[in-house]
Design a protein around this motif. Structure first.
Motif, PDB file in Angstrom:
ATOM      1  N   THR A  25      25.789  48.479   6.709  1.00  7.66           N
ATOM      2  CA  THR A  25      26.349  49.230   7.481  1.00  7.66           C
ATOM      3  C   THR A  25      26.452  50.634   7.343  1.00  7.66           C
ATOM      4  O   THR A  25      27.484  50.610   6.722  1.00  7.66           O
ATOM      5  N   ASN A  26      25.594  51.450   7.933  1.00  8.94           N
ATOM      6  CA  ASN A  26      26.015  52.994   7.858  1.00  8.94           C
ATOM      7  C   ASN A  26      26.676  53.704   8.891  1.00  8.94           C
ATOM      8  O   ASN A  26      27.282  54.640   8.589  1.00  8.94           O
ATOM      9  N   GLY A  27      26.852  53.039   9.935  1.00  8.97           N
ATOM     10  CA  GLY A  27      27.509  53.521  11.078  1.00  8.97           C
ATOM     11  C   GLY A  27      28.030  52.620  11.937  1.00  8.97           C
ATOM     12  O   GLY A  27      27.686  51.306  12.039  1.00  8.97           O
ATOM     13  N   ALA A  28      29.105  52.748  12.723  1.00  3.26           N
ATOM     14  CA  ALA A  28      29.689  51.835  13.751  1.00  3.26           C
ATOM     15  C   ALA A  28      30.624  52.635  14.661  1.00  3.26           C
ATOM     16  O   ALA A  28      31.173  53.696  14.329  1.00  3.26           O
ATOM     17  N   VAL A  29      30.698  52.123  15.705  1.00  5.25           N
ATOM     18  CA  VAL A  29      31.558  52.517  17.055  1.00  5.25           C
ATOM     19  C   VAL A  29      32.751  51.727  17.042  1.00  5.25           C
ATOM     20  O   VAL A  29      32.578  50.395  17.035  1.00  5.25           O
ATOM     21  N   LEU A  30      33.809  52.352  16.848  1.00  7.88           N
ATOM     22  CA  LEU A  30      35.016  51.653  16.867  1.00  7.88           C
ATOM     23  C   LEU A  30      35.788  51.469  18.239  1.00  7.88           C
ATOM     24  O   LEU A  30      35.761  52.620  19.005  1.00  7.88           O
ATOM     25  N   VAL A  31      36.200  50.365  18.912  1.00 11.12           N
ATOM     26  CA  VAL A  31      36.372  50.182  20.256  1.00 11.12           C
ATOM     27  C   VAL A  31      37.863  49.621  20.227  1.00 11.12           C
ATOM     28  O   VAL A  31      38.268  48.686  19.496  1.00 11.12           O
ATOM     29  N   ARG A  32      38.580  50.225  21.406  1.00  6.97           N
ATOM     30  CA  ARG A  32      39.819  49.744  21.478  1.00  6.97           C
ATOM     31  C   ARG A  32      40.149  49.533  23.006  1.00  6.97           C
ATOM     32  O   ARG A  32      39.732  50.578  23.864  1.00  6.97           O
ATOM     33  N   ASN A  33      40.558  48.531  23.583  1.00 12.09           N
ATOM     34  CA  ASN A  33      40.573  48.345  25.184  1.00 12.09           C
ATOM     35  C   ASN A  33      38.981  48.394  25.804  1.00 12.09           C
ATOM     36  O   ASN A  33      39.152  48.947  26.763  1.00 12.09           O
ATOM     37  N   ASN A  34      38.144  48.084  25.102  1.00 10.77           N
ATOM     38  CA  ASN A  34      36.872  48.185  25.705  1.00 10.77           C
ATOM     39  C   ASN A  34      36.465  49.472  25.562  1.00 10.77           C
ATOM     40  O   ASN A  34      35.452  49.787  26.460  1.00 10.77           O
ATOM     41  N   LYS A  35      36.958  50.615  25.137  1.00 12.12           N
ATOM     42  CA  LYS A  35      36.462  51.853  25.125  1.00 12.12           C
ATOM     43  C   LYS A  35      36.211  52.335  23.595  1.00 12.12           C
ATOM     44  O   LYS A  35      37.072  52.265  22.868  1.00 12.12           O
ATOM     45  N   PRO A  36      35.281  53.307  23.520  1.00  8.04           N
ATOM     46  CA  PRO A  36      35.029  53.442  22.021  1.00  8.04           C
ATOM     47  C   PRO A  36      36.157  54.932  21.752  1.00  8.04           C
ATOM     48  O   PRO A  36      36.560  55.568  22.747  1.00  8.04           O
ATOM     49  N   TYR A  37      36.778  54.764  20.811  1.00  7.57           N
ATOM     50  CA  TYR A  37      37.768  55.954  20.352  1.00  7.57           C
ATOM     51  C   TYR A  37      37.414  56.729  18.932  1.00  7.57           C
ATOM     52  O   TYR A  37      37.978  57.737  18.642  1.00  7.57           O
ATOM     53  N   ALA A  38      36.536  56.064  18.170  1.00  6.77           N
ATOM     54  CA  ALA A  38      36.283  56.659  17.143  1.00  6.77           C
ATOM     55  C   ALA A  38      34.595  56.310  16.440  1.00  6.77           C
ATOM     56  O   ALA A  38      34.364  55.287  16.984  1.00  6.77           O
ATOM     57  N   ILE A  39      34.291  56.947  15.627  1.00  8.40           N
ATOM     58  CA  ILE A  39      32.907  56.969  14.905  1.00  8.40           C
ATOM     59  C   ILE A  39      33.278  56.738  13.522  1.00  8.40           C
ATOM     60  O   ILE A  39      33.837  57.618  12.981  1.00  8.40           O
ATOM     61  N   SER A  40      32.761  55.501  12.914  1.00  7.56           N
ATOM     62  CA  SER A  40      32.703  55.244  11.428  1.00  7.56           C
ATOM     63  C   SER A  40      31.477  55.464  10.736  1.00  7.56           C
ATOM     64  O   SER A  40      30.573  54.902  11.111  1.00  7.56           O
ATOM     65  N   LEU A  41      31.333  56.270   9.816  1.00  3.40           N
ATOM     66  CA  LEU A  41      30.080  56.561   8.922  1.00  3.40           C
ATOM     67  C   LEU A  41      30.372  56.559   7.572  1.00  3.40           C
ATOM     68  O   LEU A  41      31.376  56.768   7.030  1.00  3.40           O
ATOM     69  N   ILE A  42      29.235  56.423   6.854  1.00  5.32           N
ATOM     70  CA  ILE A  42      29.159  56.605   5.679  1.00  5.32           C
ATOM     71  C   ILE A  42      29.477  58.054   5.175  1.00  5.32           C
ATOM     72  O   ILE A  42      29.220  59.003   6.099  1.00  5.32           O
ATOM     73  N   LYS A  43      29.632  58.332   3.859  1.00  2.22           N
ATOM     74  CA  LYS A  43      29.834  59.564   3.630  1.00  2.22           C
ATOM     75  C   LYS A  43      28.836  60.718   3.833  1.00  2.22           C
ATOM     76  O   LYS A  43      29.214  61.865   4.443  1.00  2.22           O
ATOM     77  N   SER A  44      27.673  60.503   3.885  1.00  3.86           N
ATOM     78  CA  SER A  44      26.572  61.177   4.081  1.00  3.86           C
ATOM     79  C   SER A  44      25.524  60.504   4.770  1.00  3.86           C
ATOM     80  O   SER A  44      24.476  60.221   4.393  1.00  3.86           O
ATOM     81  N   PRO A  45      25.938  60.287   6.210  1.00  7.17           N
ATOM     82  CA  PRO A  45      24.918  59.538   7.076  1.00  7.17           C
ATOM     83  C   PRO A  45      23.412  60.479   7.482  1.00  7.17           C
ATOM     84  O   PRO A  45      23.566  61.633   7.415  1.00  7.17           O
ATOM     85  N   ASP A  46      22.621  59.796   7.516  1.00 12.27           N
ATOM     86  CA  ASP A  46      21.267  60.318   8.054  1.00 12.27           C
ATOM     87  C   ASP A  46      21.368  60.499   9.337  1.00 12.27           C
ATOM     88  O   ASP A  46      22.197  60.023  10.139  1.00 12.27           O
ATOM     89  N   THR A  47      20.512  61.559  10.082  1.00 11.55           N
ATOM     90  CA  THR A  47      20.526  62.014  11.285  1.00 11.55           C
ATOM     91  C   THR A  47      20.391  60.523  12.143  1.00 11.55           C
ATOM     92  O   THR A  47      20.995  60.656  13.254  1.00 11.55           O
TER      93      THR A  47
END
Length: 204
Positions: A25-47
């Motif tokens: 898993t290199n990236g993920a959208v974090l969701v709260r109350n069915n709405k995205p609030y943050a992006i979680s990525l590895i340290k050096s994600p590709d485009t």
């Protein structure tokens, strides 16, 4: 291109955290109350990972504005209301997954063909085959991933995206065209001086 994607994240009010350690898993959208609030990525994600996650964000925002039920089976209810069109989207989801995960799909076919030919597999190969099938069926070929895959592929290679997933492109960009701010975000990425297929490869 990367700065443009970071700017898009900020526009949607998302915090960016480089706290993933990979492991598939290199990236993920974090969701709260069915709405995205943050992006979680590895340290050096590709485009490509960054744009894929932006596709998920766009999907959430579009559905939220349309007040669409967030249940997976109702994801495209506001555009596609019959089983035939849903089936088309599912077929395109599979095609997009196979295009993105070329080596994994090739390996799945290789093991499947061996089983069909020999009638059995060693225990380790059976486990591997099961893992690949679950990966594609339960994750890569879902319509949730199909939306993000089509979005990311369109930004890297619009012609290929239209060829592989014409219905997804119709869904995504018909919806986006009705939302000027999201359209502006997409246009800024498409017309970025840094944008090129070498930056965001269409074939992984």
């Amino acid at each position: 291109m990367r700065e443009g994607v970071y700017a898009a994240y900020r526009y949607f009010g998302l915090k960016v955290r480089h706290n993933l350690t990979g492991g598939g898993t290199n990236g993920a959208v974090l969701v709260r109350n069915n709405k995205p609030y943050a992006i979680s990525l590895i340290k050096s994600p590709d485009t490509s990972t960054m744009v894929h996650e932006l596709g998920h964000v766009s999907d959430f925002v579009l559905r939220d504005r349309a007040n669409v039920d967030r249940a997976a089976d109702a994801r495209f209810a506001h555009i596609y209301s019959n089983d035939t069109k849903s089936l088309i989207l599912q077929e395109e989801s599979a095609a997009l997954a196979r295009q993105k995960y070329v080596s994994s799909y090739s390996r799945l076919l290789e093991i499947s063909e061996k089983k069909n030919r020999d009638g059995y597999l060693a225990q380790r190969e059976e486990k591997t085959l099961s893992q690949y099938r679950k990966f594609f069926t339960n994750y890569a070929e879902t319509q949730v991933e199909g939306f993000a895959n089509a979005f990311a592929l369109y930004l890297s290679d619009p012609d290929l995206a239209e060829d592989i997933a014409p219905k997804y492109c119709e869904v995504i960009f018909t919806l986006i065209s009705a939302e000027p701010d999201i359209q502006e975000v997409v246009d800024s990425l498409l017309h970025s001086p840094a944008f090129s297929r070498s930056v965001l490869p269409s074939r992984l």
